[in-house]
Scaffold this active site. Structure first.
Site, PDB file in Angstrom:
ATOM      1  N   ASP A  69      -6.428 -15.649   1.240  1.00 35.59           N
ATOM      2  CA  ASP A  69      -5.665 -14.609   2.189  1.00 35.59           C
ATOM      3  C   ASP A  69      -4.806 -15.132   2.875  1.00 35.59           C
ATOM      4  O   ASP A  69      -5.229 -14.615   4.503  1.00 35.59           O
ATOM      5  CB  ASP A  69      -6.494 -12.979   2.650  1.00 35.59           C
ATOM      6  CG  ASP A  69      -5.278 -11.868   2.671  1.00 35.59           C
ATOM      7  OD1 ASP A  69      -4.038 -12.154   2.755  1.00 35.59           O
ATOM      8  OD2 ASP A  69      -5.710 -11.232   3.242  1.00 35.59           O
ATOM      9  N   LYS A  74       0.620  -2.754  -6.085  1.00 31.89           N
ATOM     10  CA  LYS A  74      -0.836  -4.293  -5.768  1.00 31.89           C
ATOM     11  C   LYS A  74      -1.724  -2.720  -6.266  1.00 31.89           C
ATOM     12  O   LYS A  74      -1.617  -1.311  -6.345  1.00 31.89           O
ATOM     13  CB  LYS A  74      -0.259  -3.608  -4.064  1.00 31.89           C
ATOM     14  CG  LYS A  74      -2.205  -3.649  -3.575  1.00 31.89           C
ATOM     15  CD  LYS A  74      -2.204  -3.846  -2.129  1.00 31.89           C
ATOM     16  CE  LYS A  74      -3.682  -3.821  -1.754  1.00 31.89           C
ATOM     17  NZ  LYS A  74      -3.329  -3.880   0.040  1.00 31.89           N
ATOM     18  N   ASN A  91       0.798  -1.037  -0.056  1.00 33.88           N
ATOM     19  CA  ASN A  91       0.372   0.006  -0.015  1.00 33.88           C
ATOM     20  C   ASN A  91       0.653   1.120  -0.078  1.00 33.88           C
ATOM     21  O   ASN A  91       1.547   1.779   1.008  1.00 33.88           O
ATOM     22  CB  ASN A  91      -1.190  -0.080   1.557  1.00 33.88           C
ATOM     23  CG  ASN A  91      -2.025  -1.073   1.618  1.00 33.88           C
ATOM     24  OD1 ASN A  91      -1.944  -1.472   0.292  1.00 33.88           O
ATOM     25  ND2 ASN A  91      -1.603  -1.843   2.620  1.00 33.88           N
ATOM     26  N   GLU A 132      -4.152 -24.904  13.304  1.00 35.47           N
ATOM     27  CA  GLU A 132      -5.286 -25.154  12.718  1.00 35.47           C
ATOM     28  C   GLU A 132      -6.614 -26.097  14.097  1.00 35.47           C
ATOM     29  O   GLU A 132      -7.440 -25.788  13.092  1.00 35.47           O
ATOM     30  CB  GLU A 132      -4.871 -26.209  11.730  1.00 35.47           C
ATOM     31  CG  GLU A 132      -5.841 -26.897  10.731  1.00 35.47           C
ATOM     32  CD  GLU A 132      -5.887 -27.043   9.776  1.00 35.47           C
ATOM     33  OE1 GLU A 132      -4.874 -28.121   9.821  1.00 35.47           O
ATOM     34  OE2 GLU A 132      -6.083 -27.185   8.439  1.00 35.47           O
ATOM     35  N   ARG A 147       0.887  -8.018  -8.521  1.00 35.08           N
ATOM     36  CA  ARG A 147       0.518  -8.623  -7.603  1.00 35.08           C
ATOM     37  C   ARG A 147      -0.640  -9.118  -7.796  1.00 35.08           C
ATOM     38  O   ARG A 147      -1.726  -8.023  -9.000  1.00 35.08           O
ATOM     39  CB  ARG A 147       0.372  -8.573  -5.888  1.00 35.08           C
ATOM     40  CG  ARG A 147       1.495  -7.568  -5.512  1.00 35.08           C
ATOM     41  CD  ARG A 147       1.399  -7.020  -4.457  1.00 35.08           C
ATOM     42  NE  ARG A 147       1.518  -8.085  -3.131  1.00 35.08           N
ATOM     43  CZ  ARG A 147       0.519  -7.855  -2.298  1.00 35.08           C
ATOM     44  NH1 ARG A 147      -0.153  -7.104  -2.252  1.00 35.08           N
ATOM     45  NH2 ARG A 147      -0.075  -8.548  -1.020  1.00 35.08           N
ATOM     46  N   GLU A 149      -8.311  -3.586  -2.505  1.00 38.78           N
ATOM     47  CA  GLU A 149      -7.704  -2.599  -0.602  1.00 38.78           C
ATOM     48  C   GLU A 149      -8.020  -1.519  -1.073  1.00 38.78           C
ATOM     49  O   GLU A 149      -7.184  -0.724  -0.493  1.00 38.78           O
ATOM     50  CB  GLU A 149      -7.362  -3.657  -0.200  1.00 38.78           C
ATOM     51  CG  GLU A 149      -7.616  -5.588   0.124  1.00 38.78           C
ATOM     52  CD  GLU A 149      -7.020  -5.786   0.783  1.00 38.78           C
ATOM     53  OE1 GLU A 149      -5.457  -5.394   1.548  1.00 38.78           O
ATOM     54  OE2 GLU A 149      -7.447  -6.809   1.864  1.00 38.78           O
ATOM     55  N   GLU A 193       0.364 -12.731  10.093  1.00 40.90           N
ATOM     56  CA  GLU A 193      -1.096 -12.014   9.998  1.00 40.90           C
ATOM     57  C   GLU A 193      -1.965 -12.613  10.584  1.00 40.90           C
ATOM     58  O   GLU A 193      -2.776 -12.204  11.391  1.00 40.90           O
ATOM     59  CB  GLU A 193      -1.140 -11.746   8.788  1.00 40.90           C
ATOM     60  CG  GLU A 193      -2.360 -10.719   9.105  1.00 40.90           C
ATOM     61  CD  GLU A 193      -2.865  -9.781   7.327  1.00 40.90           C
ATOM     62  OE1 GLU A 193      -2.031  -9.857   6.689  1.00 40.90           O
ATOM     63  OE2 GLU A 193      -3.675  -9.796   6.952  1.00 40.90           O
TER      64      GLU A 193
HETATM   65  C1  GCV Z   1      -0.438  -4.669   3.199  1.00 44.24           C
HETATM   66  C2  GCV Z   1      -4.461  -8.795   3.445  1.00 44.24           C
HETATM   67  C3  GCV Z   1      -3.625  -7.332   4.370  1.00 44.24           C
HETATM   68  C4  GCV Z   1      -3.546  -6.215   4.166  1.00 44.24           C
HETATM   69  C5  GCV Z   1      -2.391  -6.433   2.881  1.00 44.24           C
HETATM   70  C6  GCV Z   1      -3.167  -7.128   1.822  1.00 44.24           C
HETATM   71  C7  GCV Z   1      -2.544  -6.764   1.146  1.00 44.24           C
HETATM   72  O1  GCV Z   1      -5.837  -7.622   3.417  1.00 44.24           O
HETATM   73  O2  GCV Z   1      -5.164  -7.436   5.918  1.00 44.24           O
HETATM   74  O3  GCV Z   1      -2.768  -5.586   5.496  1.00 44.24           O
HETATM   75  O4  GCV Z   1      -1.932  -4.609   3.102  1.00 44.24           O
HETATM   76  O5  GCV Z   1      -3.071  -7.734   3.095  1.00 44.24           O
HETATM   77  O6  GCV Z   1      -1.425  -8.563   0.919  1.00 44.24           O
HETATM   78  O7  GCV Z   1      -1.825  -6.470   0.045  1.00 44.24           O
END
Ligand code: GCV
Length: 826
Positions: free
Chosen positions: A383, A300, A223, A520, A337, A304, A411
């Protein structure tokens, strides 16, 4: 204490205390070898002859000297002259053959290396030859690793070439020094909008990356902040490139497609507009003037909230190729991406499916990307969940260069507060056979690049969890050699990180290898995905957050059944994106492996798995088993107390203990939620029945008030008690109805807005006190902030009063969920 005892204590201290470590050296500790092990390396030459003077070759020489001095206490001399004694030879293949006409080095890929004993001019030579100047550096690290593990070097003759030429790290660092999805402190690259003045950690990071063969690193968030390519910022980026260069790590940056407009002064960022094309070309010309070995960029777009070519009705091909053409004269690459999806999907539409997005968008574009474009594909179609099938796009763009994107930062997998060794999960994707054109084509055979989102931070041990460093290590090792087994890699890492003691190796291996299945099981088994709070911090359980919103991470848990129907015959058709051969594994519920059943199919809770259990009972049982496994990790670790330096021992113990407690929060939240959704009881009568538990809201309350949680399953019984702000303290009290010695667990909430205090009394005697001073994700009372305090071995008699006094502080209301009282376990 007698003199002898004092002496023994001192010796123990020298052995253990002297080597107290913070994990900063990771697997490059070069700990001194025991004498017996060191002996076998006695015949190693004491001279290193280095050919060439490029920065990576210089680093190889420095590393060799450092490693041998620390592990063997051996000083080696460096020379560039023809040797007159046995020697170690470091150099690039062509230079070696030029200097030593009789020495034939095997063919090597650019980053490959050769380790071999040979004879040159009557002297024994240990050759570390590379296909490029990175090769000798990689070979040196490989050699030092073998020595650290005490491996026999006598018969050394090894050629290693990397599986993929592009082995990159992505860091999601923001220019203000924060890191998106980073759990180990601030950025090692940026602070307050600039590149850090001191880049020592950046240089050390490059060394770590090179030691496992990684050759590129994108330093800013995908981002992307458009200021990253400002003219004034480029000299700052050049300083990072300088820090990376000695280790052969190329600098990369994330760019935002809207830059020509947002910071470039144009009124458009349409990729087909010649002014936009010229803008990118000028930008990269300037960048390469400052950083001639700049690696490339990651993009990207249309994802989002990031702008992309769709704003002008253009495609990812249009966007990627414009940047690729601007980079081409400088030999740079674009990672574009494939994480492109609509996060405003209609959840009421049974055919809508986020998993389809990447293939639907990129498959029709196959063959149209320039050859310096690499489509970067997340391992699974959603994701980074705890289990997903391999993305069908790996087989869906045959004439396009592809990179797999794996996530090292955890994450959705416990954010390093939980230990989860990821290599076994990554292996499942890498080994998955896409059957492209009917041939055996495991994903690993289709890759030009391997990219890992690491998000290390300023924390001393990089990922803020000693055991999580196995993930960074294994990412590099798999990028280099995707055929290695997860077990072999963890074994290597173990020995380098904690030494070669067989008991330590075996037990830590056991914890690591069982950690992904355990996680898991206590989160989202059977293909449910992780079930974290996806509209919040992605940490604790909040299964409801998956459903009924536009994000498309639905699990379709209804009263009658659970799971997403992605079949071709009755579902979203996602299964049809795989080759015919692969489709056979997923099209019907009967054929689908149990661990992915609910990812691909909607079935009744009473549907029987291959082993004969119903889905609902398996969900309940898995959660109990997973939480028990997490508890077992603590027990296993505790047996190693005398074998591991105290700092790392205590840090890992604290981490695993927290994990075991949080696994119980997970277990109960998911099981309670599934019980309420399905209405089907646990055959073993555990779910919703906790005979040892007393809910805080059912105790005698002084000042505390009962509160309902937004995600009810985050608290036992859906409720907790909180102390109102205006009170200085509150209390809960209950009486005991049998005599005995007990272990008491207090389940409470720890919010970041303040540091609440708790005191536990038996009658008037205070038996424990603690502070709620953890930094946990989430802002509210929820499963994210639910923690446990253990007070063991408390003697109580019938009629005694057990009382907890909570003192709120700032935004932390000293909230309590329940207490659990069990007979004392010795
Ligand atoms: C950097 C997920 C994460 C986002 C991330 C996104 C991506 O949605 O929660 O924080 O953004 O993946 O890989 O671009």
């Amino acid at each position: 204490m007698g003199t002898r005892l004092i002496w023994l204590f001192l010796m123990w201290c020298i052995a253990i205390c002297a080597i107290a470590e913070d994990g900063h050296d990771a697997w490059l500790r070069y700990a001194r070898l025991h004498e017996a092990t060191a002996k076998q390396f006695q015949s190693l030459p004491k001279l290193v002859v280095t050919l060439g003077d490029s920065p990576p070759i210089g680093s190889a020489q420095t590393e060799l000297k450092r490693g041998l001095a620390r592990m063997l206490g051996r000083e080696i001399r460096a020379s560039k002259q023809t040797p007159t004694q046995d020697f170690i030879l470091l150099g690039v293949r062509d230079q070696i053959e030029e200097m030593f006409a009789n020495l034939h080095v095997p063919e090597l890929a650019p980053d490959g290396f050769w380790l071999d004993w040979t004879e040159v001019g009557g002297h024994k030579a240990l050759v570390i030859a590379g296909g490029s100047d990175r090769g000798p550096l990689y070979g040196t690290f490989a050699l030092l690793g073998k020595i650290a593990r005490g491996e026999n070097l006598e018969t050394l003759d090894e050629v290693q070439n990397p599986a993929a030429p592009l082995r990159w790290i992505n860091q999601w660092d923001n220019l203000d020094g924060t890191i998106e999805r980073g759990y180990a402190g601030p950025s090692i690259f940026f602070e307050n909008g600039s590149v850090r003045a001191d880049l020592t950690r950046a240089r050390e990071y490059a060394r770590l990356l090179a030691s496992v063969g990684l050759n590129g690193c994108v330093v800013n968030n995908v981002n992307a902040d458009p200021r990253i390519l400002d003219d004034a910022f480029i000299p700052q980026l050049a300083r990072i490139a300088d820090a990376f260069r000695p280790y052969g790590v190329k600098l990369g940056v994330s760019v935002n497609l809207s830059m020509p407009k947002t910071v470039g002064g144009l009124d458009t960022f349409d990729p087909l507009d010649p002014r936009v094309q010229a803008w990118w070309a000028h930008k990269f010309d300037a960048l390469y003037r400052a950083i001639p070995d700049f690696g490339g960029v990651v993009v990207k777009a249309d994802s989002e909230g990031q702008l992309g070519p769709s704003a002008y009705g253009r495609t990812p091909v249009d966007a990627a190729n414009v940047i690729a053409r601007a980079l081409r004269p400088h030999h740079g690459v674009v990672f574009y991406r494939a994480f492109v999806y609509n996060h405003h999907l209609d959840w009421k539409d049974p055919k809508a499916d986020r998993a389809r997005a990447a293939y639907d968008i990129f498959h029709p574009l196959d063959g149209r990307f320039d050859d310096n474009v690499i489509v970067q594909i997340k391992n699974g179609p959603i994701d980074f969940q705890v289990r997903e099938p391999a993305s069908p796009l790996f087989g869906g763009v045959k004439q396009t260069s592809k990179a797999i994107e794996l996530q090292i930062t955890q994450e959705y997998l416990g954010q390093q507060r939980h230990t989860v060794y990821l290599a076994p999960m990554w292996k499942q994707t890498l080994d998955f056979d896409m059957h492209v054109d009917g041939h055996d084509t495991p994903v690993k055979s289709l890759l030009r690049g391997v990219v890992g989102v690491a998000n290390v931070g300023m924390d001393a041990n990089w990922l803020a969890n000693h055991l999580a460093m196995a993930n960074l290590y294994s990412f590099g090792r798999l990028a280099w050699d995707s055929n290695l087994s997860a077990e072999a890699i963890v074994d290597e890492w173990m020995r380098l990180t904690f030494g070669n003691d067989p008991e330590v190796v075996q037990k830590v291996r056991e914890i690591q290898m069982e950690s992904w299945p355990a996680y898991e099981h206590y989160t989202g088994p059977l293909g449910l995905q992780t079930l974290t709070n996806i509209t919040g911090p992605h940490y604790g359980p909040a299964p409801e957050s998956q459903e009924r919103n536009g994000w498309g991470q639905w699990i379709r848990a209804e009263h009658d059944g659970v799971g997403m129907d992605r079949s071709v015959s009755t579902g979203t058709g996602f299964v049809g994106q795989y080759s015919a051969e692969a489709q056979k594994q997923f099209e019907t519920a009967a054929a689908t492996p149990d661990e992915l059943l609910l990812f691909f199919h909607h079935v009744p809770y009473t549907y029987k798995l291959h082993g004969g259990k119903t889905v609902i009972q398996a969900i309940y049982d898995f959660h109990y088993e997973g939480a028990a496994q997490a508890n077992e990790f603590v027990n296993t670790w505790e047996t190693l107390e005398r074998k591991i330096d105290p700092d790392r021992y205590q840090a890992v113990l604290a981490q695993l203990s927290y994990q075991a407690d949080h696994a119980i929060v997970w277990r109960d939240a998911i099981n309670d939620w599934c019980l309420r959704t399905s209405g089907i009881s646990d055959a073993q009568d555990r779910v919703g029945h906790h005979p040892d538990r007393i809910e805080a809201e059912s105790m005698h309350l002084e000042g505390y008030t009962a509160v309902e949680l937004t995600s009810w399953e985050g608290a036992s019984g859906g409720k907790a008690v909180a102390c109102p702000k205006e009170r200085t303290s509150c209390a809960v009290e209950t009486s005991i109805n049998t005599d005995g010695t007990y272990d008491i667990a207090v389940q409470y909430f720890d919010l970041n807005g303040g540091v609440a205090r708790f005191e536990l009394f038996v009658n008037d005697q205070r038996v424990a006190t603690w502070k709620a001073d953890r930094q946990l994700p989430g802002k509210d009372l929820s499963a994210d902030s639910s923690v446990r305090e253990h007070i063991n071995g408390i003697s109580m008699n019938r009629g005694d009063h057990l009382r907890i006094v909570g003192t709120p502080n700032g935004g932390d209301p000293a909230a309590i969920d329940y207490i659990e009282i069990q007979p004392h376990a010795n």
